[in-house]
Design a protein around this motif. Structure first.
Motif, PDB file in Angstrom:
ATOM      1  N   ASN A  33       0.884  -1.215  -0.022  1.00 11.18           N
ATOM      2  CA  ASN A  33      -0.112   0.123   0.011  1.00 11.18           C
ATOM      3  C   ASN A  33       0.952   1.105  -0.003  1.00 11.18           C
ATOM      4  OD1 ASN A  33      -2.286  -1.377   0.294  1.00 11.18           O
ATOM      5  ND2 ASN A  33      -2.132  -1.654   2.229  1.00 11.18           N
ATOM      6  N   ASP A  34       2.186   1.201   0.538  1.00 13.64           N
ATOM      7  CA  ASP A  34       3.008   2.211   0.438  1.00 13.64           C
ATOM      8  C   ASP A  34       3.789   2.564  -0.711  1.00 13.64           C
ATOM      9  OD1 ASP A  34       4.461   0.405   0.848  1.00 13.64           O
ATOM     10  OD2 ASP A  34       5.869   1.261   2.576  1.00 13.64           O
ATOM     11  N   LYS A  35       3.612   1.906  -1.686  1.00 20.73           N
ATOM     12  CA  LYS A  35       4.350   1.978  -3.144  1.00 20.73           C
ATOM     13  C   LYS A  35       3.301   2.806  -4.068  1.00 20.73           C
ATOM     14  CE  LYS A  35       7.574  -0.404  -1.075  1.00 20.73           C
ATOM     15  NZ  LYS A  35       8.734   0.047  -0.678  1.00 20.73           N
ATOM     16  N   LYS A  36       4.164   3.731  -4.830  1.00 22.96           N
ATOM     17  CA  LYS A  36       3.106   4.467  -5.748  1.00 22.96           C
ATOM     18  C   LYS A  36       3.582   4.627  -6.983  1.00 22.96           C
ATOM     19  CE  LYS A  36      -0.433   5.312  -2.976  1.00 22.96           C
ATOM     20  NZ  LYS A  36      -1.548   4.677  -3.178  1.00 22.96           N
ATOM     21  N   THR A  37       4.804   4.777  -7.303  1.00 19.76           N
ATOM     22  CA  THR A  37       5.449   5.063  -8.562  1.00 19.76           C
ATOM     23  C   THR A  37       5.715   3.499  -9.322  1.00 19.76           C
ATOM     24  OG1 THR A  37       7.708   4.816  -7.864  1.00 19.76           O
ATOM     25  CG2 THR A  37       6.682   7.013  -8.231  1.00 19.76           C
ATOM     26  N   LEU A  38       4.745   3.561 -10.568  1.00 24.36           N
ATOM     27  CA  LEU A  38       4.589   2.128 -11.108  1.00 24.36           C
ATOM     28  C   LEU A  38       5.042   2.219 -12.502  1.00 24.36           C
ATOM     29  CD1 LEU A  38       1.588  -0.002 -10.841  1.00 24.36           C
ATOM     30  CD2 LEU A  38       2.733   0.271 -13.060  1.00 24.36           C
ATOM     31  N   LEU A  39       5.854   1.484 -13.033  1.00 27.59           N
ATOM     32  CA  LEU A  39       6.121   1.207 -14.652  1.00 27.59           C
ATOM     33  C   LEU A  39       5.657   0.028 -14.920  1.00 27.59           C
ATOM     34  CD1 LEU A  39       7.802   1.853 -17.162  1.00 27.59           C
ATOM     35  CD2 LEU A  39       9.696   0.369 -15.963  1.00 27.59           C
ATOM     36  N   GLU A  40       4.783   0.198 -16.249  1.00 24.32           N
ATOM     37  CA  GLU A  40       4.189  -0.776 -16.898  1.00 24.32           C
ATOM     38  C   GLU A  40       4.813  -1.031 -18.251  1.00 24.32           C
ATOM     39  OE1 GLU A  40       0.212  -2.652 -18.751  1.00 24.32           O
ATOM     40  OE2 GLU A  40       0.190  -0.612 -18.751  1.00 24.32           O
ATOM     41  N   LEU A  41       5.657  -2.327 -18.127  1.00 18.77           N
ATOM     42  CA  LEU A  41       6.394  -2.360 -19.566  1.00 18.77           C
ATOM     43  C   LEU A  41       5.229  -3.207 -20.399  1.00 18.77           C
ATOM     44  CD1 LEU A  41       9.139  -4.587 -17.683  1.00 18.77           C
ATOM     45  CD2 LEU A  41       9.238  -1.894 -18.722  1.00 18.77           C
ATOM     46  N   ALA A  42       5.544  -3.121 -21.866  1.00 21.12           N
ATOM     47  CA  ALA A  42       4.647  -3.451 -22.932  1.00 21.12           C
ATOM     48  C   ALA A  42       3.231  -2.867 -22.615  1.00 21.12           C
ATOM     49  CB  ALA A  42       4.701  -5.038 -22.835  1.00 21.12           C
ATOM     50  N   CYS A  43       3.169  -1.703 -22.512  1.00 22.62           N
ATOM     51  CA  CYS A  43       1.881  -1.231 -22.121  1.00 22.62           C
ATOM     52  C   CYS A  43       0.935  -1.129 -23.339  1.00 22.62           C
ATOM     53  CB  CYS A  43       1.955   0.046 -21.558  1.00 22.62           C
ATOM     54  SG  CYS A  43       2.590   1.454 -22.740  1.00 22.62           S
ATOM     55  N   ALA A  55      -6.434   3.835 -10.308  1.00 20.70           N
ATOM     56  CA  ALA A  55      -6.444   3.122  -8.931  1.00 20.70           C
ATOM     57  C   ALA A  55      -5.363   3.922  -7.898  1.00 20.70           C
ATOM     58  CB  ALA A  55      -5.846   1.777  -9.016  1.00 20.70           C
ATOM     59  N   GLY A  56      -4.982   5.036  -8.488  1.00 21.26           N
ATOM     60  CA  GLY A  56      -4.220   5.934  -7.577  1.00 21.26           C
ATOM     61  C   GLY A  56      -2.525   5.815  -7.620  1.00 21.26           C
ATOM     62  N   PHE A  57      -2.173   5.002  -8.686  1.00 17.37           N
ATOM     63  CA  PHE A  57      -0.558   4.861  -9.052  1.00 17.37           C
ATOM     64  C   PHE A  57      -0.072   5.807  -9.946  1.00 17.37           C
ATOM     65  CE2 PHE A  57      -2.091   0.455  -8.045  1.00 17.37           C
ATOM     66  CZ  PHE A  57      -1.066   0.270  -7.022  1.00 17.37           C
ATOM     67  N   GLU A  58       1.187   6.369  -9.751  1.00 13.05           N
ATOM     68  CA  GLU A  58       1.778   7.296 -10.492  1.00 13.05           C
ATOM     69  C   GLU A  58       2.586   6.593 -11.648  1.00 13.05           C
ATOM     70  OE1 GLU A  58       4.358   9.897  -8.123  1.00 13.05           O
ATOM     71  OE2 GLU A  58       3.250   9.922  -6.716  1.00 13.05           O
ATOM     72  N   VAL A  59       2.027   6.277 -12.856  1.00 17.42           N
ATOM     73  CA  VAL A  59       2.212   5.295 -13.915  1.00 17.42           C
ATOM     74  C   VAL A  59       3.114   5.962 -14.921  1.00 17.42           C
ATOM     75  CG1 VAL A  59       1.217   3.618 -15.534  1.00 17.42           C
ATOM     76  CG2 VAL A  59       0.012   4.452 -13.466  1.00 17.42           C
ATOM     77  N   THR A  60       4.029   5.268 -15.494  1.00 19.15           N
ATOM     78  CA  THR A  60       4.629   5.443 -16.568  1.00 19.15           C
ATOM     79  C   THR A  60       4.459   4.097 -17.433  1.00 19.15           C
ATOM     80  OG1 THR A  60       6.465   6.559 -15.654  1.00 19.15           O
ATOM     81  CG2 THR A  60       6.925   5.892 -17.674  1.00 19.15           C
ATOM     82  N   GLY A  61       4.034   4.282 -18.860  1.00 19.06           N
ATOM     83  CA  GLY A  61       3.860   3.333 -19.585  1.00 19.06           C
ATOM     84  C   GLY A  61       5.267   3.141 -20.859  1.00 19.06           C
ATOM     85  N   LEU A  62       5.688   1.953 -21.235  1.00 19.06           N
ATOM     86  CA  LEU A  62       6.956   1.894 -21.995  1.00 19.06           C
ATOM     87  C   LEU A  62       6.058   0.841 -23.040  1.00 19.06           C
ATOM     88  CD1 LEU A  62      10.355   1.947 -21.927  1.00 19.06           C
ATOM     89  CD2 LEU A  62       9.238  -0.501 -22.434  1.00 19.06           C
ATOM     90  N   ASP A  63       6.615   0.893 -24.293  1.00 19.77           N
ATOM     91  CA  ASP A  63       6.174   0.064 -25.421  1.00 19.77           C
ATOM     92  C   ASP A  63       7.009   0.216 -26.535  1.00 19.77           C
ATOM     93  OD1 ASP A  63       3.958  -1.972 -25.719  1.00 19.77           O
ATOM     94  OD2 ASP A  63       4.172  -1.052 -27.609  1.00 19.77           O
TER      95      ASP A  63
END
Length: 244
Positions: A33-43, A55-63
């Protein structure tokens, strides 16, 4: 929209939308619950990235795909969420910063050409995770590649496109080939043909465990088919949750 962007958009129409909710729910159960920065690979076209952002995450998408990312940016704009989308290869994340969480879903790791390529991705993810960070990914099970997929055929006819999808066993162990043919309608009403070949490969559970350990991960947990249950002989999709 260019024809290639239309082609990328077809992927959205043939995907089962309910899968994104299942990937999101699985993630929420296993991300701290305490983790927020999220990288999505193959987005891809950004559907999962938007789910994560909402859902509340700070998201970066990579593709890898420029056309997929063009649609992802439009999707984020329509959803009124801010998500930086970056074009790149998940075997080289050197142009990115550090993250609390990394996700790689929709069996995207199975597109790596061999075991070394999978190892490269795991090492890159480990290097770009903060201490205590979590990496979640899913892959096809060996049962899926060896017993379910070979001989699989799926055909779809819609108003503005048609698709033929056939899957065959490939030469390497636990590998398959998807042959996809799309007929996509252009502005003049004519149908343009696109052909793609997708090659996927998976490995046994022990191999993934070894590769994760070699990359430095600890506390590796394995689940199956979106549930918090251990894999069985007929599980189709394996989920790995690994900690840095």
């Amino acid at each position: 929209m260019t024809n290639y962007q239309k082609f990328a958009a077809v992927y959205d129409s043939i995907m089962d939308d309910s899968l994104y909710d299942q990937w999101t729910n699985f993630s929420l159960r296993h991300f701290p619950n305490d983790k927020k920065t999220l990288l999505e690979l193959a987005c891809g076209t950004g559907i999962q990235s938007v789910c994560f952002r909402q859902a509340g995450f700070e998201v970066t998408g990579l593709d890898l795909s420029h056309d997929m990312l063009a649609l992802a940016r439009k999707r984020a704009q329509a959803a009124q969420v801010a998500i930086p989308f970056v074009q790149g290869n998940m075997q080289d994340l050197s142009h990115l910063g550090q993250f609390d969480l990394v996700a790689c879903y929709s069996d995207s790791l199975c597109y790596m050409e061999d075991e070394q390529a999978v190892s490269d991705v795991l090492e890159q993810v480990y290097a770009h995770l903060n201490s205590g960070g979590i990496f979640i990914f899913d892959v096809h099970s060996t049962y899926q590649t060896d017993k379910v997929f070979p001989g699989y055929a799926y055909h779809e006819n819609a108003e503005d496109f048609a698709m033929v999808w056939d899957t065959y066993a490939d030469e390497a162990p636990h590998s398959i080939v998807h042959e996809l043919t799309f007929f996509i309608q252009d502005e003049d009403g004519r149908f343009e043909r696109f052909d793609e070949v997708h090659e996927e490969r998976t490995y046994d559970l022990l191999t993934y465990d070894i590769l994760l350990e070699q990359a430095g991960f600890k506390n590796v947990q394995v689940y199956a088919d979106f549930e918090d249950k251990k894999p069985t002989k007929t599980s189709k999709r394996w989920f790995f949750v690994a900690e840095k």
